[in-house]
Design an enzyme around this catalytic site. Structure first.
Site, mmCIF file in Angstrom:
data_model
loop_
_atom_site.group_PDB
_atom_site.id
_atom_site.type_symbol
_atom_site.label_atom_id
_atom_site.label_comp_id
_atom_site.label_asym_id
_atom_site.label_seq_id
_atom_site.Cartn_x
_atom_site.Cartn_y
_atom_site.Cartn_z
ATOM 1 N N HIS A 93 -133.250 82.442 -5.662
ATOM 2 C CA HIS A 93 -133.460 83.833 -5.249
ATOM 3 C C HIS A 93 -132.498 84.135 -4.110
ATOM 4 O O HIS A 93 -132.140 83.249 -3.337
ATOM 5 C CB HIS A 93 -134.914 84.053 -4.816
ATOM 6 C CG HIS A 93 -135.841 84.174 -5.979
ATOM 7 N ND1 HIS A 93 -136.390 85.356 -6.377
ATOM 8 C CD2 HIS A 93 -136.282 83.245 -6.859
ATOM 9 C CE1 HIS A 93 -137.149 85.158 -7.452
ATOM 10 N NE2 HIS A 93 -137.106 83.876 -7.767
ATOM 11 N N ARG A 116 -138.918 88.737 -17.127
ATOM 12 C CA ARG A 116 -140.148 88.093 -16.649
ATOM 13 C C ARG A 116 -140.200 88.102 -15.115
ATOM 14 O O ARG A 116 -141.005 88.804 -14.520
ATOM 15 C CB ARG A 116 -140.238 86.651 -17.203
ATOM 16 C CG ARG A 116 -141.622 86.026 -17.112
ATOM 17 C CD ARG A 116 -141.991 85.508 -15.740
ATOM 18 N NE ARG A 116 -141.093 84.449 -15.280
ATOM 19 C CZ ARG A 116 -141.096 83.967 -14.050
ATOM 20 N NH1 ARG A 116 -141.937 84.444 -13.143
ATOM 21 N NH2 ARG A 116 -140.240 83.039 -13.685
ATOM 22 N N ASP A 117 -139.308 87.348 -14.483
ATOM 23 C CA ASP A 117 -139.345 87.247 -13.016
ATOM 24 C C ASP A 117 -139.102 88.617 -12.386
ATOM 25 O O ASP A 117 -139.652 88.930 -11.323
ATOM 26 C CB ASP A 117 -138.283 86.235 -12.541
ATOM 27 C CG ASP A 117 -138.686 85.506 -11.264
ATOM 28 O OD1 ASP A 117 -139.646 85.942 -10.606
ATOM 29 O OD2 ASP A 117 -138.044 84.508 -10.907
ATOM 30 N N CYS A 147 -141.708 86.801 -6.407
ATOM 31 C CA CYS A 147 -142.962 86.160 -6.782
ATOM 32 C C CYS A 147 -144.078 86.889 -6.058
ATOM 33 O O CYS A 147 -144.047 87.012 -4.838
ATOM 34 C CB CYS A 147 -142.949 84.691 -6.384
ATOM 35 S SG CYS A 147 -144.536 83.872 -6.650
ATOM 36 N N HIS A 185 -132.750 77.557 -10.187
ATOM 37 C CA HIS A 185 -133.295 78.924 -10.143
ATOM 38 C C HIS A 185 -133.312 79.374 -8.687
ATOM 39 O O HIS A 185 -134.121 78.900 -7.899
ATOM 40 C CB HIS A 185 -134.707 78.857 -10.757
ATOM 41 C CG HIS A 185 -135.508 80.127 -10.705
ATOM 42 N ND1 HIS A 185 -135.858 80.830 -11.836
ATOM 43 C CD2 HIS A 185 -136.079 80.806 -9.667
ATOM 44 C CE1 HIS A 185 -136.602 81.869 -11.505
ATOM 45 N NE2 HIS A 185 -136.743 81.883 -10.192
ATOM 46 N N ASN A 235 -133.941 87.537 -7.781
ATOM 47 C CA ASN A 235 -133.180 86.378 -8.258
ATOM 48 C C ASN A 235 -131.697 86.627 -8.013
ATOM 49 O O ASN A 235 -131.271 87.764 -7.813
ATOM 50 C CB ASN A 235 -133.355 86.228 -9.774
ATOM 51 C CG ASN A 235 -134.747 85.790 -10.149
ATOM 52 O OD1 ASN A 235 -135.649 86.595 -10.236
ATOM 53 N ND2 ASN A 235 -134.904 84.506 -10.344
HETATM 54 N N1 COA Z 1 -153.762 84.860 -20.989
HETATM 55 C C1 COA Z 1 -154.669 85.852 -21.025
HETATM 56 N N2 COA Z 1 -155.741 85.882 -20.250
HETATM 57 C C2 COA Z 1 -155.941 84.851 -19.425
HETATM 58 C C3 COA Z 1 -155.054 83.777 -19.356
HETATM 59 C C4 COA Z 1 -153.914 83.802 -20.178
HETATM 60 N N3 COA Z 1 -152.994 82.863 -20.155
HETATM 61 N N4 COA Z 1 -155.509 82.905 -18.450
HETATM 62 C C5 COA Z 1 -156.655 83.402 -17.945
HETATM 63 N N5 COA Z 1 -156.904 84.580 -18.539
HETATM 64 C C6 COA Z 1 -158.014 85.482 -18.278
HETATM 65 C C7 COA Z 1 -159.331 84.838 -18.502
HETATM 66 O O1 COA Z 1 -159.717 84.957 -19.849
HETATM 67 C C8 COA Z 1 -160.216 85.637 -17.593
HETATM 68 O O2 COA Z 1 -160.479 86.891 -18.192
HETATM 69 P P1 COA Z 1 -161.869 87.634 -17.976
HETATM 70 O O3 COA Z 1 -161.931 87.920 -16.503
HETATM 71 O O4 COA Z 1 -161.716 88.850 -18.814
HETATM 72 O O5 COA Z 1 -162.874 86.659 -18.437
HETATM 73 C C9 COA Z 1 -159.323 85.902 -16.406
HETATM 74 O O6 COA Z 1 -157.991 85.804 -16.894
HETATM 75 C C10 COA Z 1 -159.535 84.897 -15.306
HETATM 76 O O7 COA Z 1 -159.435 83.612 -15.858
HETATM 77 P P2 COA Z 1 -159.596 82.270 -15.021
HETATM 78 O O8 COA Z 1 -159.613 81.127 -15.958
HETATM 79 O O9 COA Z 1 -160.720 82.432 -14.038
HETATM 80 O O10 COA Z 1 -158.254 82.127 -14.316
HETATM 81 P P3 COA Z 1 -157.754 82.722 -12.968
HETATM 82 O O11 COA Z 1 -158.214 84.079 -12.653
HETATM 83 O O12 COA Z 1 -157.935 81.663 -11.964
HETATM 84 O O13 COA Z 1 -156.222 82.865 -13.391
HETATM 85 C C11 COA Z 1 -154.042 82.207 -13.910
HETATM 86 C C12 COA Z 1 -155.392 81.781 -13.428
HETATM 87 C C13 COA Z 1 -152.994 81.300 -13.313
HETATM 88 C C14 COA Z 1 -154.010 82.115 -15.408
HETATM 89 C C15 COA Z 1 -153.786 83.672 -13.513
HETATM 90 O O14 COA Z 1 -153.978 83.816 -12.131
HETATM 91 C C16 COA Z 1 -152.408 84.075 -13.857
HETATM 92 O O15 COA Z 1 -152.083 84.342 -15.005
HETATM 93 N N6 COA Z 1 -151.538 84.215 -12.801
HETATM 94 C C17 COA Z 1 -150.168 84.578 -12.953
HETATM 95 C C18 COA Z 1 -149.301 83.541 -12.313
HETATM 96 C C19 COA Z 1 -147.869 83.973 -12.370
HETATM 97 O O16 COA Z 1 -147.355 84.306 -13.404
HETATM 98 N N7 COA Z 1 -147.212 84.008 -11.203
HETATM 99 C C20 COA Z 1 -145.881 84.440 -11.114
HETATM 100 C C21 COA Z 1 -144.919 83.468 -11.703
HETATM 101 S S1 COA Z 1 -144.493 82.110 -10.666
HETATM 102 ZN ZN ZN Z 2 -138.289 83.074 -9.382
#
Ligand code: COA
Ligand code: ZN
Length: 326
Positions: free
Chosen positions: A217, A23-24, A248, A215, A257
Site C-alpha cells: 500500500h 476487491r481491495d 483495509c 502486496h 494499494n
Molecule cells: N459469506 C456469507 N456470509 C457469511 C460468511 C461468508 N463467507 N461468513 C459469515 N457469514 C455470515 C454468517 O452467516 C452470519 O450471518 P447471520 O448474521 O445472517 O447469521 C454473519 O455473517 C456472521 O457470521 P459469524 O460466523 O458470526 O462471523 P463473523 O461475524 O465473526 O464474521 C468474517 C467473520 C471474517 C467472515 C466476517 O467478519 C467477514 O467477512 N469479514 C470481512 C473481512 C475482510 O474481508 N476484510 C478485508 C480484507 S483483509
Molecule cells: Zn491490501
C-alpha cells in the site's frame, strides 16, 4: 491483447501484475458500484492482459456490503485465457460460494499480527489457521488453487514491527498445507525498501518453489520504491490496484494499494515485460471517478505517460523570436 510493437512492452524479465482494485479497492467504497459496472470493469481489465484479477470477496455481506454481489460478478465476467480469476475467501462458507461460482483460485487471508487478526477477522490466529486449514482441504478436494495472503508482514498498525521469525513461521505452516502461493502484504504501508529487500530475499532462499506475491500500500509514499526493491531481491509477482484505490477497513490509516498504471508505466520504461497494455489500463482508470464518485490517487491518470507530450505554449513563436533577437 497487446498490439504488436506496443511501446509499453519491455523485453526484459517477466513481472506478473495482479489487479486487486475490484476487491481491495471497492471493499472500502461508500458508493455501491452497480454490478454491471463491476463486470464491465473486470472485462476491461482482462483485456489489458493482467496476469491475475482479484474479482471480489466472498465475505459476510454485513461485514463488506460493497461486495455482496460476489456470485453474480464472478459468474458473469468474461474469462480471458491466461488470466487467473481469484477471490478473497475468509472461511469455509466463503470457499463454498467461491467454488460454486467457478473461481480459479481462493485467496485466503490471515494476519501475522495477533491484534490485527482479531480486529479484521474476529478470530484468534489459532482459530483462523484451523479454519483456513479446512478451507485448504476443501479447495484441494475440489482441485481449486489456493493462495494465502498474510497481512501486516512488514508491520502492524497496532503492534508495530512483527519479527521475521514469526512471519516465516506462518509461511511455513501454510507451505506445509500445500498451498500454491503466498502473498506478503504490507497492509498499511509500513514497509520500506531495505526491509522489503531483506525479507523478500530471505523468503525466496528458504522457499525457492513457492510463488510469492508482494502486496504494497502506498500509505507513506514508498509503494513504487518497495516494488523495485522486491524486484531487485528476485520477486516477480505484485498486487496493484487500478487508480490506486484500496485500503483495509480494519487497519487504521490504511490507504490505497500501489497503483496498477503507475507500476505498469514505471516497469515498462525500465524494460520489464508485464504483458499489460498501459493504454487500456489508463482508459479503465479514467472511468473510475465516475463510478465511485471521487478522484483517484493515480498520478499517471492525471499526468499521462512520460512521453505523452504537450503542445508548446501559444506564444512560443513570439518568445523564440524575442530570444533570438537578443
Ligand atoms: N459469506 C456469507 N456470509 C457469511 C460468511 C461468508 N463467507 N461468513 C459469515 N457469514 C455470515 C454468517 O452467516 C452470519 O450471518 P447471520 O448474521 O445472517 O447469521 C454473519 O455473517 C456472521 O457470521 P459469524 O460466523 O458470526 O462471523 P463473523 O461475524 O465473526 O464474521 C468474517 C467473520 C471474517 C467472515 C466476517 O467478519 C467477514 O467477512 N469479514 C470481512 C473481512 C475482510 O474481508 N476484510 C478485508 C480484507 S483483509
Ligand atoms: Zn491490501
Amino acid at each position: 491483447m497487446n498490439a504488436p510493437g506496443n511501446v509499453w512492452q519491455g523485453a526484459g524479465r517477466r513481472i506478473h501484475l495482479q489487479e486487486v482494485g475490484l476487491r481491495d479497492g471497492l471493499q472500502m467504497e461508500k458508493a455501491l458500484v452497480p454490478t454491471a459496472d463491476k463486470i464491465a470493469l473486470c472485462n476491461a481489465l482482462s483485456a489489458t492482459g493482467v496476469a491475475k484479477i482479484e474479482v471480489t470477496s466472498f465475505t459476510s455481506p454485513t461485514a463488506i456490503p460493497a461486495l455482496r454481489d460476489a456470485e453474480i460478478v464472478m459468474r458473469e465476467i468474461t474469462r480471458r485465457p491466461g488470466t487467473v480469476y481469484t477471490a478473497l475467501v475468509p472461511n469455509l462458507r466463503g470457499a463454498e460460494r467461491a467454488i460454486e461460482s467457478r473461481t480459479d483460485e481462493l485467496n485466503l487471508v490471515m494476519s501475522v499480527s495477533a491484534t490485527h487478526n482479531l480486529a479484521n477477522l474476529r478470530m484468534t490466529q489459532a482459530q483462523s489457521f484451523d479454519a483456513l486449514a479446512q478451507v485448504v482441504a476443501r479447495a484441494q478436494s475440489a482441485q481449486v488453487a489456493v493462495n494465502v495472503s498474510l497481512s501486516c508482514v512488514f508491520g502492524c498498525p497496532m503492534e508495530g514491527d512483527v519479527p521475521e521469525a514469526q512471519v516465516f513461521d506462518w509461511v511455513q505452516r501454510f507451505v506445509d498445507l500445500g498451498v500454491c502461493g503466498i502473498t506478503l502484504c504490507d497492509t498499511t504501508g509500513m514497509a520500506y525498501p531495505t526491509q522489503v529487500h531483506q525479507l523478500t530475499a530471505a523468503a525466496r532462499v528458504r522457499w525457492p518453489g513457492v510463488a510469492f506475491t508482494l502486496h504494497f500500500h502506498n500509505t507513506r509514499g514508498m509503494g513504487l520504491a518497495n516494488v523495485l526493491a522486491a524486484i531487485d531481491a528476485g520477486a516477480d509477482r505484485f498486487d496493484a490496484s487500478l487508480g490506486g484505490l484500496g485500503g483495509c477497513p480494519y487497519a487504521p490509516g490504511a490507504s490505497g494499494n500501489v497503483c496498477s498504471e503507475e507500476i505498469a508505466h514505471a516497469l515498462a520504461l525500465m524494460g520489464y515485460a508485464t504483458g499489460v497494455d498501459l493504454d487500456g489500463l489508463l482508459a479503465a482508470a479514467r472511468q473510475l471517478p465516475a463510478l465511485i464518485g471521487h478522484d483517484i490517487p493515480s498520478q499517471i491518470a492525471k499526468a499521462g505517460p512520460r512521453l505523452a507530450l504537450h503542445p508548446v505554449p501559444a506564444d512560443f513563436d513570439a518568445v523564440r523570436a524575442r530570444a533570438l533577437a537578443r
